[in-house]
Design a protein around this motif. Structure first.
Motif, PDB file in Angstrom:
ATOM      1  N   GLU A   1       8.979  17.657 -49.429  1.00  0.00           N
ATOM      2  CA  GLU A   1       9.628  17.482 -50.715  1.00  0.00           C
ATOM      3  C   GLU A   1       8.984  18.420 -51.724  1.00  0.00           C
ATOM      4  OE1 GLU A   1      10.495  13.910 -53.955  1.00  0.00           O
ATOM      5  OE2 GLU A   1       8.905  13.696 -52.467  1.00  0.00           O
ATOM      6  N   GLN A   2       9.805  19.109 -52.487  1.00  0.00           N
ATOM      7  CA  GLN A   2       9.272  19.960 -53.547  1.00  0.00           C
ATOM      8  C   GLN A   2       9.146  19.130 -54.817  1.00  0.00           C
ATOM      9  OE1 GLN A   2      11.596  23.270 -55.270  1.00  0.00           O
ATOM     10  NE2 GLN A   2       9.809  24.559 -54.914  1.00  0.00           N
ATOM     11  N   ILE A   3       7.921  19.033 -55.293  1.00  0.00           N
ATOM     12  CA  ILE A   3       7.644  18.268 -56.507  1.00  0.00           C
ATOM     13  C   ILE A   3       7.401  19.248 -57.648  1.00  0.00           C
ATOM     14  CG2 ILE A   3       6.044  16.647 -57.606  1.00  0.00           C
ATOM     15  CD1 ILE A   3       5.535  15.454 -54.843  1.00  0.00           C
ATOM     16  N   CYS A   4       8.075  19.021 -58.767  1.00  0.00           N
ATOM     17  CA  CYS A   4       7.925  19.892 -59.931  1.00  0.00           C
ATOM     18  C   CYS A   4       7.578  19.053 -61.162  1.00  0.00           C
ATOM     19  CB  CYS A   4       9.212  20.676 -60.193  1.00  0.00           C
ATOM     20  SG  CYS A   4       9.623  21.881 -58.901  1.00  0.00           S
ATOM     21  N   HIS A   5       6.708  19.589 -61.994  1.00  0.00           N
ATOM     22  CA  HIS A   5       6.331  18.960 -63.256  1.00  0.00           C
ATOM     23  C   HIS A   5       6.655  19.937 -64.375  1.00  0.00           C
ATOM     24  CE1 HIS A   5       4.203  15.716 -61.178  1.00  0.00           C
ATOM     25  NE2 HIS A   5       3.671  16.645 -60.405  1.00  0.00           N
ATOM     26  N   LYS A   6       7.428  19.476 -65.348  1.00  0.00           N
ATOM     27  CA  LYS A   6       7.780  20.321 -66.487  1.00  0.00           C
ATOM     28  C   LYS A   6       6.629  20.410 -67.473  1.00  0.00           C
ATOM     29  CE  LYS A   6      12.767  19.484 -66.252  1.00  0.00           C
ATOM     30  NZ  LYS A   6      13.967  18.997 -66.992  1.00  0.00           N
TER      31      LYS A   6
ATOM     32  N   VAL B   1      -4.881  26.438 -53.209  1.00  0.00           N
ATOM     33  CA  VAL B   1      -5.809  25.358 -53.546  1.00  0.00           C
ATOM     34  C   VAL B   1      -6.397  24.732 -52.290  1.00  0.00           C
ATOM     35  CG1 VAL B   1      -4.587  24.891 -55.702  1.00  0.00           C
ATOM     36  CG2 VAL B   1      -3.945  23.643 -53.643  1.00  0.00           C
ATOM     37  N   ASP B   2      -7.547  24.054 -52.472  1.00  0.00           N
ATOM     38  CA  ASP B   2      -8.239  23.389 -51.361  1.00  0.00           C
ATOM     39  C   ASP B   2      -7.629  22.035 -51.015  1.00  0.00           C
ATOM     40  OD1 ASP B   2     -10.114  25.295 -50.673  1.00  0.00           O
ATOM     41  OD2 ASP B   2     -11.560  24.642 -52.182  1.00  0.00           O
ATOM     42  N   ASN B   3      -7.263  21.284 -52.047  1.00  0.00           N
ATOM     43  CA  ASN B   3      -6.803  19.913 -51.845  1.00  0.00           C
ATOM     44  C   ASN B   3      -5.383  19.903 -51.287  1.00  0.00           C
ATOM     45  OD1 ASN B   3      -6.320  17.212 -51.878  1.00  0.00           O
ATOM     46  ND2 ASN B   3      -6.349  16.985 -54.108  1.00  0.00           N
ATOM     47  N   THR B   4      -5.262  19.553 -50.018  1.00  0.00           N
ATOM     48  CA  THR B   4      -3.939  19.518 -49.381  1.00  0.00           C
ATOM     49  C   THR B   4      -3.457  18.091 -49.159  1.00  0.00           C
ATOM     50  OG1 THR B   4      -4.987  19.672 -47.194  1.00  0.00           O
ATOM     51  CG2 THR B   4      -4.282  21.733 -48.232  1.00  0.00           C
ATOM     52  N   THR B   5      -4.119  17.127 -49.789  1.00  0.00           N
ATOM     53  CA  THR B   5      -3.685  15.733 -49.666  1.00  0.00           C
ATOM     54  C   THR B   5      -2.321  15.537 -50.298  1.00  0.00           C
ATOM     55  OG1 THR B   5      -5.993  15.012 -49.771  1.00  0.00           O
ATOM     56  CG2 THR B   5      -4.301  13.345 -50.145  1.00  0.00           C
ATOM     57  N   ILE B   6      -2.165  16.078 -51.500  1.00  0.00           N
ATOM     58  CA  ILE B   6      -0.874  16.004 -52.198  1.00  0.00           C
ATOM     59  C   ILE B   6      -0.127  17.322 -52.088  1.00  0.00           C
ATOM     60  CG2 ILE B   6       0.233  15.681 -54.438  1.00  0.00           C
ATOM     61  CD1 ILE B   6      -2.002  13.750 -55.142  1.00  0.00           C
TER      62      ILE B   6
ATOM     63  N   VAL C   1       5.633  23.526 -62.967  1.00  0.00           N
ATOM     64  CA  VAL C   1       4.703  23.761 -61.854  1.00  0.00           C
ATOM     65  C   VAL C   1       5.279  23.055 -60.634  1.00  0.00           C
ATOM     66  CG1 VAL C   1       2.365  23.419 -60.988  1.00  0.00           C
ATOM     67  CG2 VAL C   1       2.731  23.820 -63.418  1.00  0.00           C
ATOM     68  N   CYS C   2       5.336  23.737 -59.501  1.00  0.00           N
ATOM     69  CA  CYS C   2       5.933  23.161 -58.297  1.00  0.00           C
ATOM     70  C   CYS C   2       5.016  23.336 -57.094  1.00  0.00           C
ATOM     71  CB  CYS C   2       7.283  23.813 -57.998  1.00  0.00           C
ATOM     72  SG  CYS C   2       8.555  23.539 -59.261  1.00  0.00           S
ATOM     73  N   PHE C   3       5.114  22.391 -56.164  1.00  0.00           N
ATOM     74  CA  PHE C   3       4.411  22.508 -54.882  1.00  0.00           C
ATOM     75  C   PHE C   3       5.127  21.664 -53.844  1.00  0.00           C
ATOM     76  CE2 PHE C   3       2.210  19.345 -57.520  1.00  0.00           C
ATOM     77  CZ  PHE C   3       2.321  18.195 -56.745  1.00  0.00           C
ATOM     78  N   ILE C   4       4.822  21.923 -52.581  1.00  0.00           N
ATOM     79  CA  ILE C   4       5.416  21.188 -51.467  1.00  0.00           C
ATOM     80  C   ILE C   4       4.482  20.040 -51.089  1.00  0.00           C
ATOM     81  CG2 ILE C   4       6.212  21.305 -49.082  1.00  0.00           C
ATOM     82  CD1 ILE C   4       7.977  22.848 -51.001  1.00  0.00           C
ATOM     83  N   SER C   5       5.073  18.857 -50.911  1.00  0.00           N
ATOM     84  CA  SER C   5       4.263  17.698 -50.540  1.00  0.00           C
ATOM     85  C   SER C   5       4.979  16.885 -49.470  1.00  0.00           C
ATOM     86  CB  SER C   5       3.993  16.820 -51.767  1.00  0.00           C
ATOM     87  OG  SER C   5       3.249  15.677 -51.402  1.00  0.00           O
ATOM     88  N   TYR C   6       4.171  16.366 -48.503  1.00  0.00           N
ATOM     89  CA  TYR C   6       4.699  15.451 -47.492  1.00  0.00           C
ATOM     90  C   TYR C   6       4.356  14.003 -47.823  1.00  0.00           C
ATOM     91  CZ  TYR C   6       4.902  19.753 -44.697  1.00  0.00           C
ATOM     92  OH  TYR C   6       5.146  21.014 -44.246  1.00  0.00           O
ATOM     93  N   LEU C   7       3.592  13.799 -48.869  1.00  0.00           N
ATOM     94  CA  LEU C   7       3.014  12.492 -49.169  1.00  0.00           C
ATOM     95  C   LEU C   7       4.068  11.437 -49.463  1.00  0.00           C
ATOM     96  CD1 LEU C   7       0.339  10.966 -49.594  1.00  0.00           C
ATOM     97  CD2 LEU C   7       0.474  11.564 -52.009  1.00  0.00           C
ATOM     98  N   HIS C   8       5.114  11.813 -50.225  1.00  0.00           N
ATOM     99  CA  HIS C   8       6.097  10.846 -50.672  1.00  0.00           C
ATOM    100  C   HIS C   8       7.246  10.640 -49.680  1.00  0.00           C
ATOM    101  CE1 HIS C   8       4.070  12.103 -54.390  1.00  0.00           C
ATOM    102  NE2 HIS C   8       4.316  10.853 -54.796  1.00  0.00           N
ATOM    103  N   VAL C   9       7.242  11.401 -48.591  1.00  0.00           N
ATOM    104  CA  VAL C   9       8.330  11.264 -47.622  1.00  0.00           C
ATOM    105  C   VAL C   9       7.749  10.859 -46.274  1.00  0.00           C
ATOM    106  CG1 VAL C   9      10.416  12.363 -46.703  1.00  0.00           C
ATOM    107  CG2 VAL C   9       9.509  13.089 -48.901  1.00  0.00           C
ATOM    108  N   SER C  10       7.493  11.834 -45.439  1.00  0.00           N
ATOM    109  CA  SER C  10       6.846  11.583 -44.147  1.00  0.00           C
ATOM    110  C   SER C  10       6.275  12.897 -43.650  1.00  0.00           C
ATOM    111  CB  SER C  10       7.860  11.015 -43.144  1.00  0.00           C
ATOM    112  OG  SER C  10       8.804  12.006 -42.776  1.00  0.00           O
ATOM    113  N   SER C  11       5.577  12.851 -42.560  1.00  0.00           N
ATOM    114  CA  SER C  11       4.964  14.062 -42.017  1.00  0.00           C
ATOM    115  C   SER C  11       6.005  15.042 -41.489  1.00  0.00           C
ATOM    116  CB  SER C  11       3.988  13.696 -40.893  1.00  0.00           C
ATOM    117  OG  SER C  11       4.685  12.978 -39.873  1.00  0.00           O
ATOM    118  N   ASP C  12       7.217  14.540 -41.236  1.00  0.00           N
ATOM    119  CA  ASP C  12       8.269  15.405 -40.708  1.00  0.00           C
ATOM    120  C   ASP C  12       9.164  15.989 -41.795  1.00  0.00           C
ATOM    121  OD1 ASP C  12       7.435  14.886 -38.103  1.00  0.00           O
ATOM    122  OD2 ASP C  12       8.646  13.042 -38.029  1.00  0.00           O
ATOM    123  N   LEU C  13       9.096  15.408 -42.976  1.00  0.00           N
ATOM    124  CA  LEU C  13       9.950  15.859 -44.071  1.00  0.00           C
ATOM    125  C   LEU C  13       9.102  16.351 -45.226  1.00  0.00           C
ATOM    126  CD1 LEU C  13      12.535  12.927 -44.093  1.00  0.00           C
ATOM    127  CD2 LEU C  13      12.854  15.196 -43.109  1.00  0.00           C
TER     128      LEU C  13
END
Length: 228
Positions: free
Chosen positions: A87-92, A55-60, A73-85
């Motif tokens: 988090e894998q976010i999944c939606h059922k 995907v194009d949108n890398t904000t989330i 559906v799962c993806f990796i995001s730095y938004l909810h933690v920090s730029s150094d950490l």
């Protein structure tokens, strides 16, 4: 006299037993293939990597990659933690979400069915092989168990093959999915590719269909004096 009579009985049992065992090699392979296919079916159902979206949108979606499975559906995001950490976010994905394509919901149902009837197929094969190797010479019983196992393996193989082929077709034609807004997923990727779950499912279906073929191929030896 007793020893001689015993030896004669053992010889007669061996005469009837070994032709019966020698005809069941393919059915042993059917059990091995069926068990492996059933395990791979379970693995495929649990994997989230059915479709890999770029995907194009890398904000989330920080990595620009999302994994679309049949349950979540799962993806990796730095938004909810920090730029150094990360988090894998999944939606059922739930039944009430009508925007989710039928290919995914069909896959959920059919793979669950495949697990159940595949297990029943293995049980039926075990009963037939047990009868053979314990010398329980009931011709109708043994043949019936192998036929039942064959039909169950066939049904399980088709239950795996249909959703796997459908989702493969969806990936090849880059079909879109209208996810709910809470998923933070775009409706269409820039590109998408086949995830690991699909080839695992294909191998599972092939093994289950081979097990069905081997189960159907059993022929009771005509030289064995068995009860009907």
């Amino acid at each position: 006299y007793f020893i001689q009579s015993r030896s004669k009985c053992e010889l007669q049992l061996s005469f009837h037993f070994f032709p019966l065992v020698s005809t069941s090699h393919l059915q042993l392979a059917a059990f091995a293939f069926g068990t492996t296919g059933w395990i791979l079916c379970t693995i495929s159902m649990g994997l989230v990597e059915w479709r890999v979206w770029h995907v194009d949108n890398t904000t989330i979606i920080s990595s620009g990659i999302a994994w679309v499975g049949i349950w979540k559906v799962c993806f990796i995001s730095y938004l909810h933690v920090s730029s150094d950490l990360k988090e894998q976010i999944c939606h059922k994905m739930n039944d009430y979400e009508t925007s989710i394509p039928k290919a995914i919901f069909v896959a959920q149902g059919l793979l669950l069915i495949a697990m159940v009837i595949g297990a029943l197929g293995m049980a039926s094969t075990i009963f037939a092989l047990r009868s053979i190797y314990m010398g329980i010479l009931y011709k109708t019983q043994i043949i019936r168990f192998f036929l039942v196992a064959g039909f169950l393996y066939l049904a399980a193989g088709l239950c795996v093959l249909i959703p796997v082929s459908w989702n493969f077709y969806s990936v090849v034609h880059n079909q879109t999915i209208s996810f709910p807004p809470s998923f933070y997923m775009p409706s269409s990727p820039v590109t998408q590719e086949v995830g690991a779950a699909i080839p695992v499912g294909i191998i599972s279906a092939i093994l289950l269909l081979m097990s069905a073929t081997f189960s159907f191929s059993y022929r009771f030896p005509v030289t064995t004096n068995a009860r009907v």
